[in-house]
Design an enzyme around this catalytic site. Sequence first.
Site, PDB file in Angstrom:
ATOM      1  N   ASN A  13      -3.018 -61.413  37.532  1.00  0.00           N
ATOM      2  CA  ASN A  13      -2.857 -61.719  36.111  1.00  0.00           C
ATOM      3  C   ASN A  13      -1.894 -60.686  35.525  1.00  0.00           C
ATOM      4  O   ASN A  13      -2.278 -59.544  35.301  1.00  0.00           O
ATOM      5  CB  ASN A  13      -4.235 -61.643  35.418  1.00  0.00           C
ATOM      6  CG  ASN A  13      -4.119 -61.773  33.910  1.00  0.00           C
ATOM      7  OD1 ASN A  13      -3.094 -62.218  33.392  1.00  0.00           O
ATOM      8  ND2 ASN A  13      -5.177 -61.384  33.205  1.00  0.00           N
ATOM      9  N   LYS A  15      -0.698 -60.559  32.667  1.00  0.00           N
ATOM     10  CA  LYS A  15      -0.907 -60.405  31.218  1.00  0.00           C
ATOM     11  C   LYS A  15       0.429 -60.505  30.477  1.00  0.00           C
ATOM     12  O   LYS A  15       1.285 -61.297  30.854  1.00  0.00           O
ATOM     13  CB  LYS A  15      -1.613 -59.078  30.925  1.00  0.00           C
ATOM     14  CG  LYS A  15      -2.859 -58.873  31.772  1.00  0.00           C
ATOM     15  CD  LYS A  15      -3.733 -57.780  31.266  1.00  0.00           C
ATOM     16  CE  LYS A  15      -4.844 -57.527  32.261  1.00  0.00           C
ATOM     17  NZ  LYS A  15      -5.939 -56.773  31.712  1.00  0.00           N
ATOM     18  N   HIS A  99     -10.579 -65.541  29.486  1.00  0.00           N
ATOM     19  CA  HIS A  99     -10.390 -64.116  29.795  1.00  0.00           C
ATOM     20  C   HIS A  99     -10.932 -63.285  28.636  1.00  0.00           C
ATOM     21  O   HIS A  99     -10.819 -63.665  27.476  1.00  0.00           O
ATOM     22  CB  HIS A  99      -8.902 -63.832  30.018  1.00  0.00           C
ATOM     23  CG  HIS A  99      -8.664 -62.474  30.600  1.00  0.00           C
ATOM     24  ND1 HIS A  99      -8.689 -61.332  29.844  1.00  0.00           N
ATOM     25  CD2 HIS A  99      -8.430 -62.079  31.880  1.00  0.00           C
ATOM     26  CE1 HIS A  99      -8.463 -60.293  30.631  1.00  0.00           C
ATOM     27  NE2 HIS A  99      -8.312 -60.711  31.870  1.00  0.00           N
ATOM     28  N   GLU A 101      -9.894 -60.753  27.179  1.00  0.00           N
ATOM     29  CA  GLU A 101      -8.929 -60.367  26.143  1.00  0.00           C
ATOM     30  C   GLU A 101      -8.741 -61.507  25.143  1.00  0.00           C
ATOM     31  O   GLU A 101      -8.516 -61.274  23.957  1.00  0.00           O
ATOM     32  CB  GLU A 101      -7.603 -59.938  26.799  1.00  0.00           C
ATOM     33  CG  GLU A 101      -7.742 -58.559  27.435  1.00  0.00           C
ATOM     34  CD  GLU A 101      -6.875 -58.316  28.647  1.00  0.00           C
ATOM     35  OE1 GLU A 101      -5.922 -59.061  28.886  1.00  0.00           O
ATOM     36  OE2 GLU A 101      -7.177 -57.343  29.375  1.00  0.00           O
ATOM     37  N   GLU A 171     -15.888 -60.730  35.261  1.00  0.00           N
ATOM     38  CA  GLU A 171     -15.063 -59.625  34.793  1.00  0.00           C
ATOM     39  C   GLU A 171     -15.808 -58.840  33.717  1.00  0.00           C
ATOM     40  O   GLU A 171     -15.714 -59.175  32.517  1.00  0.00           O
ATOM     41  CB  GLU A 171     -13.755 -60.157  34.211  1.00  0.00           C
ATOM     42  CG  GLU A 171     -12.908 -60.889  35.218  1.00  0.00           C
ATOM     43  CD  GLU A 171     -11.425 -60.683  34.917  1.00  0.00           C
ATOM     44  OE1 GLU A 171     -10.728 -60.175  35.784  1.00  0.00           O
ATOM     45  OE2 GLU A 171     -10.993 -61.013  33.806  1.00  0.00           O
ATOM     46  N   GLY A 177      -9.112 -52.748  33.264  1.00  0.00           N
ATOM     47  CA  GLY A 177      -8.087 -51.766  32.898  1.00  0.00           C
ATOM     48  C   GLY A 177      -8.685 -50.411  32.597  1.00  0.00           C
ATOM     49  O   GLY A 177      -8.189 -49.674  31.753  1.00  0.00           O
ATOM     50  N   SER A 218     -10.397 -53.571  37.359  1.00  0.00           N
ATOM     51  CA  SER A 218      -9.854 -52.385  38.022  1.00  0.00           C
ATOM     52  C   SER A 218      -9.968 -52.440  39.546  1.00  0.00           C
ATOM     53  O   SER A 218     -10.327 -51.444  40.182  1.00  0.00           O
ATOM     54  CB  SER A 218     -10.518 -51.118  37.484  1.00  0.00           C
ATOM     55  OG  SER A 218     -10.283 -51.019  36.095  1.00  0.00           O
TER      56      SER A 218
HETATM   57  C1  PEP Z   1      -7.771 -58.672  34.344  1.00  0.00           C
HETATM   58  O1  PEP Z   1      -6.814 -58.655  33.591  1.00  0.00           O
HETATM   59  O2  PEP Z   1      -8.379 -59.739  34.515  1.00  0.00           O
HETATM   60  C2  PEP Z   1      -8.156 -57.458  35.054  1.00  0.00           C
HETATM   61  C3  PEP Z   1      -9.165 -57.517  35.863  1.00  0.00           C
HETATM   62  O3  PEP Z   1      -7.408 -56.329  34.801  1.00  0.00           O
HETATM   63  P1  PEP Z   1      -7.476 -54.946  35.636  1.00  0.00           P
HETATM   64  O4  PEP Z   1      -7.386 -55.282  37.099  1.00  0.00           O
HETATM   65  O5  PEP Z   1      -6.298 -54.169  35.141  1.00  0.00           O
HETATM   66  O6  PEP Z   1      -8.772 -54.302  35.320  1.00  0.00           O
END
Ligand code: PEP
Length: 270
Positions: A13, A15, A99, A101, A171, A177, A218
Amino acid sequence: MRPAIRQKYVVGNWKMYTNAAEARRLAKAVVDGMNMEERVSVTLCPPFPYLALVGEIIEGSRVALGAQNLYPEKEGAFTGEVSPTMLLDLGCKYVILGHSERRHKLGESDAFINQKVKVALAAGLDVILCVGETLEQRKTNQTEALLDRQLTLGLADVPADSLMGLSIAYEPVWAIGNLEHHATPQQAQDAHAVIRHRFGEMFGEKSAQTISVQYGGSVKPDNAGALFCRDGVDGALIGGASLHADQFLAIVRAAISMSQTQENTADTAA
Ligand code: PEP
């Protein structure tokens, strides 16, 4: 009997990162670093403006194209939005929905996400539905209830015959992040079991055993192996590390190696 082997996923992803040149470079590096290994489904989800150029680069490779969102209408007066038909037209196979976000920064509700899930599946896109609790919810023991709610509402009225096109991404919001707070492999395994259990209540035990549940939050080359070897962790949705081809490919290799081990174990058990 041979235990069910579920499809493994590694999804990048991107983003709202990259520009056209970086998107081109990154996609090419991922394609060049892949062999024809079929055990793991590898997908890149660039920002909307770069879907077409990434689509051209990955054409004919084992890498699939995915979008990070859609609007749940075929067409119409929806300024700034992108329809499932447009995504299919650009060669997208997958779409990420729900997601955190979008839930937390853009205020998307479970009902709106549910609308998107149904429209995307009906259009023929494969949906990666994200669910996950905030740190506050985890600290106050609401993780299970939250996952239950997001699955119940997010998947309401989804026809059973479209479940083949669905996977779930667990998630935890606090792990996305975030270099300080990581989900441990045990926390991921436990949450995946909760998701699979609820999924079974909604769609039956057979569907619960076949649905793939990815972990996201992460994931890096140094923790991917420990996560992938956990029961019920069927791959990963990757944010930050997917912006570095070497890291992303290392995670793909970890998924392939785990998938190989699981197949050997299943063959021995059969
Ligand atoms: C994500 O954007 O779904 C995500 C898991 O980001 P990260 O790997 O940076 O934590």
